[in-house]
Design a protein around this motif. Structure first.
Motif, PDB file in Angstrom:
ATOM      1  N   ALA A 252       4.079   8.589   3.215  1.00  0.00           N
ATOM      2  CA  ALA A 252       4.016   8.061   1.714  1.00  0.00           C
ATOM      3  C   ALA A 252       3.632   9.140   0.643  1.00  0.00           C
ATOM      4  CB  ALA A 252       3.310   6.803   1.523  1.00  0.00           C
TER       5      ALA A 252
ATOM      6  N   ARG B 107       0.846  11.797 -10.096  1.00  0.00           N
ATOM      7  CA  ARG B 107       0.077  12.941 -10.256  1.00  0.00           C
ATOM      8  C   ARG B 107       1.049  14.133  -9.946  1.00  0.00           C
ATOM      9  NH1 ARG B 107      -3.945  10.507  -5.284  1.00  0.00           N
ATOM     10  NH2 ARG B 107      -5.360   9.148  -6.501  1.00  0.00           N
TER      11      ARG B 107
ATOM     12  N   LYS C 189       1.478   9.244  -6.034  1.00  0.00           N
ATOM     13  CA  LYS C 189       1.684  10.672  -5.645  1.00  0.00           C
ATOM     14  C   LYS C 189       2.738  11.223  -7.054  1.00  0.00           C
ATOM     15  CE  LYS C 189       1.399  14.583  -3.301  1.00  0.00           C
ATOM     16  NZ  LYS C 189       2.559  14.948  -2.973  1.00  0.00           N
TER      17      LYS C 189
ATOM     18  N   TRP D 244     -14.039   1.281   2.565  1.00  0.00           N
ATOM     19  CA  TRP D 244     -12.407   0.997   2.186  1.00  0.00           C
ATOM     20  C   TRP D 244     -11.788   0.587   3.206  1.00  0.00           C
ATOM     21  CZ3 TRP D 244     -12.791   0.456  -2.912  1.00  0.00           C
ATOM     22  CH2 TRP D 244     -13.728   0.930  -3.625  1.00  0.00           C
TER      23      TRP D 244
ATOM     24  N   ILE E  94       1.052  -1.203   0.057  1.00  0.00           N
ATOM     25  CA  ILE E  94       0.072   0.038   0.037  1.00  0.00           C
ATOM     26  C   ILE E  94       0.908   1.248   0.001  1.00  0.00           C
ATOM     27  CG2 ILE E  94      -0.424  -0.106   2.511  1.00  0.00           C
ATOM     28  CD1 ILE E  94      -2.900   1.448   0.119  1.00  0.00           C
ATOM     29  N   VAL E  95       1.858   1.232   0.731  1.00  0.00           N
ATOM     30  CA  VAL E  95       2.801   2.525   1.006  1.00  0.00           C
ATOM     31  C   VAL E  95       3.466   2.779  -0.460  1.00  0.00           C
ATOM     32  CG1 VAL E  95       4.835   3.345   1.971  1.00  0.00           C
ATOM     33  CG2 VAL E  95       2.737   2.538   3.404  1.00  0.00           C
TER      34      VAL E  95
ATOM     35  N   MET F   1       1.091   3.958  -2.858  1.00  0.00           N
ATOM     36  CA  MET F   1       0.798   5.552  -2.894  1.00  0.00           C
ATOM     37  C   MET F   1       1.811   6.443  -3.136  1.00  0.00           C
ATOM     38  SD  MET F   1      -0.938   5.553   1.316  1.00  0.00           S
ATOM     39  CE  MET F   1      -2.649   5.203   1.577  1.00  0.00           C
ATOM     40  N   LYS F   2       3.172   5.970  -2.743  1.00  0.00           N
ATOM     41  CA  LYS F   2       4.264   6.765  -3.516  1.00  0.00           C
ATOM     42  C   LYS F   2       4.178   7.034  -5.006  1.00  0.00           C
ATOM     43  CE  LYS F   2       7.683   6.161   0.405  1.00  0.00           C
ATOM     44  NZ  LYS F   2       8.673   4.927   0.706  1.00  0.00           N
TER      45      LYS F   2
ATOM     46  N   THR G 264      -7.396  14.650 -11.486  1.00  0.00           N
ATOM     47  CA  THR G 264      -5.898  13.926 -11.279  1.00  0.00           C
ATOM     48  C   THR G 264      -5.982  13.004 -10.174  1.00  0.00           C
ATOM     49  OG1 THR G 264      -4.984  15.715 -12.118  1.00  0.00           O
ATOM     50  CG2 THR G 264      -3.510  14.267 -10.769  1.00  0.00           C
TER      51      THR G 264
ATOM     52  N   ILE H 216      -7.432   5.198   4.027  1.00  0.00           N
ATOM     53  CA  ILE H 216      -6.979   5.292   2.891  1.00  0.00           C
ATOM     54  C   ILE H 216      -7.340   6.487   2.215  1.00  0.00           C
ATOM     55  CG2 ILE H 216      -6.502   4.126   0.571  1.00  0.00           C
ATOM     56  CD1 ILE H 216      -5.841   1.540   2.006  1.00  0.00           C
TER      57      ILE H 216
ATOM     58  N   GLY I 233       1.110  15.611 -13.132  1.00  0.00           N
ATOM     59  CA  GLY I 233       0.065  15.913 -13.999  1.00  0.00           C
ATOM     60  C   GLY I 233      -0.578  14.775 -14.317  1.00  0.00           C
ATOM     61  N   ILE I 234      -0.425  13.596 -14.170  1.00  0.00           N
ATOM     62  CA  ILE I 234      -0.893  12.192 -14.757  1.00  0.00           C
ATOM     63  C   ILE I 234      -2.370  11.886 -13.897  1.00  0.00           C
ATOM     64  CG2 ILE I 234      -0.621   9.739 -15.447  1.00  0.00           C
ATOM     65  CD1 ILE I 234       2.269  10.511 -16.041  1.00  0.00           C
ATOM     66  N   LYS I 235      -3.321  11.796 -14.530  1.00  0.00           N
ATOM     67  CA  LYS I 235      -4.475  11.355 -13.882  1.00  0.00           C
ATOM     68  C   LYS I 235      -4.485   9.764 -13.303  1.00  0.00           C
ATOM     69  CE  LYS I 235      -6.947  14.873 -16.136  1.00  0.00           C
ATOM     70  NZ  LYS I 235      -6.762  16.018 -15.613  1.00  0.00           N
ATOM     71  N   VAL I 236      -4.285   9.614 -12.109  1.00  0.00           N
ATOM     72  CA  VAL I 236      -3.910   8.289 -11.695  1.00  0.00           C
ATOM     73  C   VAL I 236      -4.961   7.889 -10.219  1.00  0.00           C
ATOM     74  CG1 VAL I 236      -2.220   6.642 -10.652  1.00  0.00           C
ATOM     75  CG2 VAL I 236      -1.649   8.770 -11.868  1.00  0.00           C
ATOM     76  N   ASP I 237      -5.314   6.687 -10.254  1.00  0.00           N
ATOM     77  CA  ASP I 237      -5.969   6.029  -9.431  1.00  0.00           C
ATOM     78  C   ASP I 237      -5.686   4.599  -8.750  1.00  0.00           C
ATOM     79  OD1 ASP I 237      -7.994   6.205  -7.319  1.00  0.00           O
ATOM     80  OD2 ASP I 237      -9.723   6.568  -8.679  1.00  0.00           O
ATOM     81  N   PHE I 238      -6.106   4.175  -7.760  1.00  0.00           N
ATOM     82  CA  PHE I 238      -5.691   2.945  -7.196  1.00  0.00           C
ATOM     83  C   PHE I 238      -6.802   2.501  -6.328  1.00  0.00           C
ATOM     84  CE2 PHE I 238      -4.564   3.805  -2.658  1.00  0.00           C
ATOM     85  CZ  PHE I 238      -4.439   4.985  -2.694  1.00  0.00           C
ATOM     86  N   LEU I 239      -6.792   1.136  -6.088  1.00  0.00           N
ATOM     87  CA  LEU I 239      -7.968   0.787  -5.086  1.00  0.00           C
ATOM     88  C   LEU I 239      -7.367   0.994  -3.652  1.00  0.00           C
ATOM     89  CD1 LEU I 239     -10.526  -1.020  -5.764  1.00  0.00           C
ATOM     90  CD2 LEU I 239      -9.627  -2.971  -4.847  1.00  0.00           C
ATOM     91  N   ALA I 240      -8.437   1.546  -2.856  1.00  0.00           N
ATOM     92  CA  ALA I 240      -8.213   1.995  -1.521  1.00  0.00           C
ATOM     93  C   ALA I 240      -8.518   0.707  -0.677  1.00  0.00           C
ATOM     94  CB  ALA I 240      -9.145   2.962  -1.176  1.00  0.00           C
TER      95      ALA I 240
END
Lengths: 589, 589
Positions: free
Chosen positions: B332, A494, A491, B203, A483-484, A487-488, B105, B207, A497-504
């Motif tokens: 993070a 992002r 971030k 979630w 998870i950490v 997140m790194k 973003t 997070i 400027g890139i649009k990013v997501d992940f599962l929480a």
């Protein structure tokens, strides 16, 4: 038995679900199920409504009361309003972006006014429609009303600014409010979005007018609304015709509003209104009928200029000269083929003083309508559907309303406006306690109905299965979840400027993460692993979606089943140089 | 003698003019004159107000009536609202664009809800502040109110959607309404813009919470608001502290709101409220005082975890564990240095259930405030300005209001929010007629105060003399005006997506056209001439503006006094490859 309201709410929910599922490319079996459920709900609703009707009028208006008795609240938006969810808003934001971009391309600057005005500002501007204004409760202070359009607040602003307004082209985008009977499916709402562009100030004849007409053509061409026509007329020509035909001057405005109904009623009905209701001599009405049946292009103008009676009338002469100059300019703008000089166009509002116009599209018209009708000056006004006998019913709040047959209603004009040279002066005079208009700030403007445009465009988006999100990258991890580390990386991307997501989730399974990324149709899946982190690289899969047989299908880039090893330090640059990235940027919207 | 209202209106106009002039780089003499006029008007206003006061209360509230008697209308926007003109809107649109871009973003999707809700939806959500809700007049239908924030409409939407909401991250940007006492210069309005981002759904712990904190740090870093701090606390820690100190459970919420005032009042006043007004035992209050004076970073968390009394309290223990995990995640995200764990932060709204936070900037605080105060857990709560004895006065509408000393008011927090796990369930329960929360949709969100951010950024824009328009090209003609030729070129360039304008006069003099283009600070002036048209080229001058000694100065590109001859067929491509074009695109905003 469930109440009609519960059923209506459930149908709304299922409808939204159906559209979301369809957009997200769910499997057909799932879609079918939701469709079936919708059908059942609609049948139940029919039964429930029939039962309510059978119970007689005593039962109507009581649902709200019943809910209150039980201490329940009704979970719904107010009548004539609605929420717009994520996929719909993606489309609406796209429409708004195009419109605003055209506004600035034409040299416009933005103005924003409050959503409510002092009541006296709106008073006396809307004639009969004043009854549609939403008032605020008097809570010990000013008497306020929600704005009915953007034109009156703009005129108030211009009048307040006096000579200090530095920009002649102003645009406004925002919601306006009318307590009308809504036809939601056609974008006729009580709360609706309008985009206005106005040019104020003293300029040379017909130049701002041509700018506005060219602007609306540019906007409608850029939006995928289909073929469109700009119907245009001139108040001074109309007034001249009325004078030439012998309409008494005090009847000119009321006869004008009868003419305005020719797009909805056949000539016989309009004539009846003129003669029986408004007391016009039938021979005068017949003369008007001869004039207002004309539609056409510049050749109609020549025909009218050759009419000795019209040329002898100062008002008509001025109007015809204006139109002639306008047509010259519109040829320079290369939009003349979009115009239909329509003698039956009159527009409702009193404050117009020059050219008036309405944009219509085939898709926005009631059944049977054709855009760009062949010009045939000798033909009678085209037959229009008879006005339905309307039925008054009471709704769940005990409010009386007209029942509307939605299948017989078009979206209507999707943009409209005209020249109003007196409105700003009216405010300045009223503020000075003067009855005569004071100081002249000539204006011309256009209002674009964003909800009506959305009502035309949205079904096409759903059909094409367009993406409804811009997220480019979904960051995942195998094994322990990392998870950490996720997140790194998220971030880091992002910050670029890139649009990013992940599962929480802390330790989600890889297939669950893939499914989440696929729901958003992200073009890049980045997978982190412990070894990969140690060795300084990530795995990237490029994926895209295509509509095949009405179903969204994921397509992996050639030879990309396993993904590609990408150096972590080069990741951002690598992403931006892929073909997938470029395709997305080019075909993005 | 002019009335106060006339004067206030005139001052508003002159203020706007002053800013517009300053932005458009007018000569200092002109600016001085407007400034002088402003000073005179303000003095007159002071005299007029003094006179009104001397006339006694009978006179107040009569201006409106007097205007009505004369048949005059007041040309103004409603109390606590205002218009935003072109230059201001350019800045506001820029702020909104950055905020929306950060929202997408971070994986957000847009939601739009109506500006008004059924009254019952808002009821019981805002405690004492419910009196600030704007109600609509009952015009025979539903009882409606203007939305007070975006959180309650979002919860209503999520509850209506049930399990069918496909996006967990939703953002909303729009206006909300509160009948509060406005402090216009600090962005405290009755109509104001909020940008909200919320994450809903179940979630893994902390997070989504870390995502929201990171998001607000990203946004505030991108906007030029200066140094900022995120004050953070946890409702469960606060509740635990109250329990440990011995606050009776029925007094926990009211004692919590007393604590919330510590950013405005010294401890002695808050203690007085706790003991004298709210009947708390002074020894209990003292214990609370020991806890809530703490501010700090992760080290404060260690200190609290080492407190045996807190560790033994289940609520506090849960809260401290949450904070510990959150701090790990925020490291993070690399934003931990922005945080200030502030035990005195309590937040007003009842519905928060987990972490709560507020973003403050030095520029937004009242005089004497410092952002990022050095952490000193042993120090007493920092001294705060004494609350001024407020004076009730009647305004021009006869409405009673508190007089506010604007110089003593800060912009306040520019963003705030928290976790609210019960609100959606409250709606579902209320709709089902159930008193217990039904179905759990945990939520966390942030509201960003766009007007407060604008109040901080706008003076900097004015000072820097930033451009307030995007128009790139001004098309002019020498000699005969060549109006049709100008229109053709303008249309041609606009069709290529270039933002172009020209003077709406048929035969304007060349200097007049240059002046118009310069007022918009366009980087390219294109000049048409009859010979040039015949020979197939145009003249182009590149120009830019710089602030020199507080004044805008036009600077021509080197050797470009006469302009350059450019082939008409190559014009678009030529423009796009100039250094001026690239400089504008890079440094655009």
């Amino acid at each position: 038995m469930a109440s009609s309201l519960d059923l209506e709410r459930e149908i709304e929910t299922q409808n939204a679900l159906f559209n979301e599922l369809r957009l997200s490319g769910s499997d057909p079996a799932g879609l079918e199920e939701v469709k079936k459920k919708l059908g059942e709900l609609k049948r139940s609703l029919g039964q429930a409504k029939a039962k309510t009707a059978a119970d007689g009028s005593a039962a109507s208006g009581s649902k709200d009361a019943a809910a209150k008795k039980k201490g329940r609240i009704l979970l719904k938006t107010p009548k004539g309003t609605r929420d717009y969810g994520p996929a719909e808003m993606f489309c609406r934001e796209y429409v708004e972006r195009i419109v605003k971009d055209c506004f600035t391309t034409y040299g416009g600057s933005c103005l924003d006014t409050p959503v409510f005005e002092r009541k006296e500002i709106l008073a006396g501007k809307y004639g009969e429609d004043a009854k549609l204004i939403f008032d605020l409760m008097d809570q010990g202070g000013e008497q306020l009303s929600l704005r009915y359009d953007h034109t009156v607040p703009l005129a108030r602003y211009l009048s307040m600014m006096g000579g200090t307004n530095t920009q002649s082209k102003l645009w406004q985008v925002g919601k306006v409010y009318r307590r009308d009977n809504p036809v939601m499916s056609k974008g006729r709402m009580r709360e609706f979005s309008q985009a206005d562009f106005d040019i104020s100030g003293t300029w040379d004849p017909m130049i701002p007018d041509a700018e506005i007409i060219s602007l609306v053509c540019t906007i409608l061409s850029k939006l995928d609304v289909g073929e469109f026509t700009i119907k245009i007329n001139h108040r001074k020509i109309l007034d001249g015709i009325f004078e030439v035909c012998g309409v008494p001057s005090e009847k000119i405005r009321t006869i004008s509003s009868a003419v305005d109904k020719l797009d909805k009623l056949p000539w016989a009905d309009v004539k009846k209104e003129m003669t029986e209701e408004k007391g016009l001599d039938p021979s005068v009405a017949d003369k008007i009928g001869e004039y207002v049946k004309h539609k056409g292009g510049p050749e109609l103008l020549d025909q009218l200029l050759a009419d000795p009676a019209l040329s002898a009338n100062p008002s008509a002469k001025q109007g015809l000269e204006d139109m002639s100059l306008l047509f010259t300019y519109l040829s320079a703008y290369n939009v003349i083929n979009r115009l239909s000089f329509d003698m039956s166009l009159a527009r409702g509002l009193d404050y117009y003083t020059g050219i008036i116009y309405e944009a219509i599209v085939e898709a926005s018209a009631p059944p049977g309508f054709k855009a760009n009708p062949p010009v045939d000056p000798s033909s009678a006004p085209s037959p229009a559907p008879k006005k339905k006998a309307s039925k008054k019913v009471k709704n769940e709040d005990g409010e009386e309303e007209e029942e509307v047959d939605e299948s017989q209603v078009g979206v209507g004009s999707i943009a409209a406006g005209g020249r109003y040279d007196g409105l700003v002066g009216m405010f300045s005079a009223a503020a000075a306690g003067d009855s005569k208009p004071k100081g002249s700030v000539p204006c011309i403007g256009i209002s674009i109905g964003l909800d009506r445009i959305f009502a035309i465009i949205w079904p096409k988006w759903v059909e094409k299965g367009k993406r409804s999100k811009e997220t480019m990258v979904y960051v995942m991890a195998a094994g322990d979840g990392l998870i950490v580390e996720r997140m790194k990386l998220v971030k880091e991307l992002r910050d670029e400027g890139i649009k990013v997501d992940f599962l929480a989730k802390k330790k989600p399974k890889l297939p669950v993460q893939f499914a989440a990324g696929e729901r958003d149709e992200v073009p890049f899946a980045i997978i982190l692993g412990e070894n990969e982190i140690k060795e300084g690289y990530v795995m990237v899969k490029q994926q895209k979606w295509e509509m095949i047989d009405g179903k969204k299908v994921k397509i992996l880039a050639e030879g990309d089943e396993k993904g590609e090893k990408v150096d972590r330090g080069q990741l951002v640059q690598w992403l931006r140089t892929t073909r997938t990235w470029k395709e997305w940027e080019d075909g993005k919207l």
